[in-house]
Design a protein around this motif. Structure first.
Motif, short mmCIF file in Angstrom:
data_model
loop_
_atom_site.label_atom_id
_atom_site.label_comp_id
_atom_site.label_asym_id
_atom_site.label_seq_id
_atom_site.Cartn_x
_atom_site.Cartn_y
_atom_site.Cartn_z
N SER A 14 0.83 -1.21 0.00
CA SER A 14 0.00 0.00 0.00
C SER A 14 0.86 1.25 0.00
O SER A 14 0.53 2.24 -0.67
N THR A 15 1.95 1.24 0.73
CA THR A 15 2.85 2.39 0.77
C THR A 15 3.45 2.63 -0.61
O THR A 15 3.50 3.77 -1.07
N ALA A 16 3.88 1.57 -1.27
CA ALA A 16 4.45 1.71 -2.62
C ALA A 16 3.40 2.25 -3.59
O ALA A 16 3.70 3.13 -4.41
N ARG A 17 2.17 1.77 -3.49
CA ARG A 17 1.10 2.29 -4.36
C ARG A 17 0.82 3.77 -4.08
O ARG A 17 0.64 4.56 -4.99
N VAL A 35 12.54 7.97 -12.04
CA VAL A 35 12.48 8.82 -10.86
C VAL A 35 13.42 8.22 -9.81
O VAL A 35 13.28 7.07 -9.42
N ARG A 36 14.37 9.03 -9.37
CA ARG A 36 15.34 8.59 -8.36
C ARG A 36 14.75 8.86 -6.98
O ARG A 36 14.67 10.00 -6.54
N LEU A 37 14.32 7.77 -6.33
CA LEU A 37 13.73 7.86 -5.00
C LEU A 37 14.78 7.47 -3.98
O LEU A 37 15.26 6.33 -3.96
N CYS A 38 15.16 8.42 -3.14
CA CYS A 38 16.16 8.16 -2.10
C CYS A 38 15.45 7.84 -0.80
O CYS A 38 14.56 8.58 -0.37
N LEU A 39 15.85 6.75 -0.18
CA LEU A 39 15.31 6.32 1.11
C LEU A 39 16.31 6.71 2.18
O LEU A 39 17.50 6.42 2.06
N THR A 40 15.84 7.36 3.21
CA THR A 40 16.74 7.79 4.27
C THR A 40 16.08 7.60 5.63
O THR A 40 14.87 7.37 5.71
N GLY A 41 16.86 7.72 6.67
CA GLY A 41 16.35 7.44 8.01
C GLY A 41 16.20 5.93 8.17
O GLY A 41 16.96 5.17 7.60
N ALA A 46 9.09 0.71 3.26
CA ALA A 46 9.59 1.05 1.93
C ALA A 46 10.09 -0.16 1.14
O ALA A 46 10.68 0.00 0.09
N GLY A 47 9.79 -1.35 1.60
CA GLY A 47 10.34 -2.56 0.98
C GLY A 47 9.90 -2.83 -0.44
O GLY A 47 10.54 -3.62 -1.13
N ARG A 48 8.84 -2.20 -0.90
CA ARG A 48 8.34 -2.46 -2.26
C ARG A 48 8.51 -1.27 -3.20
O ARG A 48 7.95 -1.28 -4.30
N MET A 49 9.26 -0.27 -2.81
CA MET A 49 9.40 0.93 -3.63
C MET A 49 10.02 0.66 -5.00
O MET A 49 9.68 1.31 -5.98
N GLY A 50 10.91 -0.30 -5.08
CA GLY A 50 11.54 -0.63 -6.36
C GLY A 50 10.57 -1.24 -7.36
O GLY A 50 10.90 -1.35 -8.54
N ALA A 58 7.51 5.53 -16.51
CA ALA A 58 8.76 5.81 -15.79
C ALA A 58 8.91 4.83 -14.63
O ALA A 58 7.96 4.54 -13.92
N ARG A 59 10.11 4.33 -14.47
CA ARG A 59 10.40 3.44 -13.35
C ARG A 59 10.88 4.26 -12.16
O ARG A 59 11.40 5.35 -12.32
N VAL A 60 10.70 3.70 -10.99
CA VAL A 60 11.20 4.32 -9.77
C VAL A 60 12.43 3.52 -9.34
O VAL A 60 12.34 2.31 -9.14
N ALA A 61 13.56 4.19 -9.25
CA ALA A 61 14.80 3.57 -8.81
C ALA A 61 15.04 3.99 -7.37
O ALA A 61 15.35 5.15 -7.09
N ALA A 62 14.86 3.04 -6.45
CA ALA A 62 15.02 3.33 -5.03
C ALA A 62 16.45 3.02 -4.60
O ALA A 62 17.01 1.99 -4.97
N SER A 63 17.04 3.93 -3.83
CA SER A 63 18.37 3.72 -3.29
C SER A 63 18.44 4.37 -1.91
O SER A 63 17.65 5.24 -1.59
#
Length: 154
Positions: A14-17, A35-41, A46-50, A58-63
């Motif tokens: 649900s969070t990824a959606r 889209v470059r999605l940066c995960l911090t903290g 956020a486990g499904r953001m990729g 457009a793809r979301v690239a999580a790092s």
């Protein structure tokens, strides 16, 4: 408000959606094919953001981004902020101010950090609060239809 689906990853799904929908309503100064999605903290959901793909393909690239790193605006189109010290969160968000970076806080239920979007979790659903002030100070544009989805912008 989005009801949480079934299964062990229901909150992460649900969070990824939700994050995907927020990013779909975002317009950067130049179009993004990725889209470059940066995960911090310390993000908990956020486990499904990729897995996110936006409606335009457009793809979301999580790092991961260390919260002490400077220049998030150079490396990130969106910043997903997990649990962290309030002062560190405000400093990180302030550093992205005026830049084309969407800020999304996972653990700020009162939405006082300065993030553009604050996710709100209940046992059965997920919603968000929108900070109109933070959006207005950003270099990205958010489609006004997001206001209808928000749990009350301020």
């Amino acid at each position: 408000m989005m009801p949480l689906g079934p299964g062990p990853d229901a909150v992460a799904d649900s969070t990824a959606r939700m994050v995907g929908a927020i990013l779909d309503y975002t317009r950067w100064p130049a179009p993004r094919t990725m889209v470059r999605l940066c995960l911090t903290g310390a993000p908990r959901h956020a486990g499904r953001m990729g897995d996110v793909i936006l409606s335009n393909g457009a793809r979301v690239a999580a790092s991961s981004l260390d919260e002490a790193q400077e220049g998030a605006s150079d490396r990130c189109d969106a910043l997903y902020i997990g649990r962290m010290n309030g002062a560190a969160m405000r400093r990180l968000i302030a550093g992205a101010g005026g830049q084309p970076v969407v800020t999304i806080a996972e653990d700020d239920p009162t939405c006082r950090s300065g993030a553009m979007f604050c996710l709100l979790y209940t046992p059965q659903s997920l919603s968000f609060q929108l900070s109109i002030d933070a959006v207005s100070r950003s270099a990205v544009r958010i489609d006004p239809r997001v206001l209808r989805l928000s749990k009350g912008g301020y």
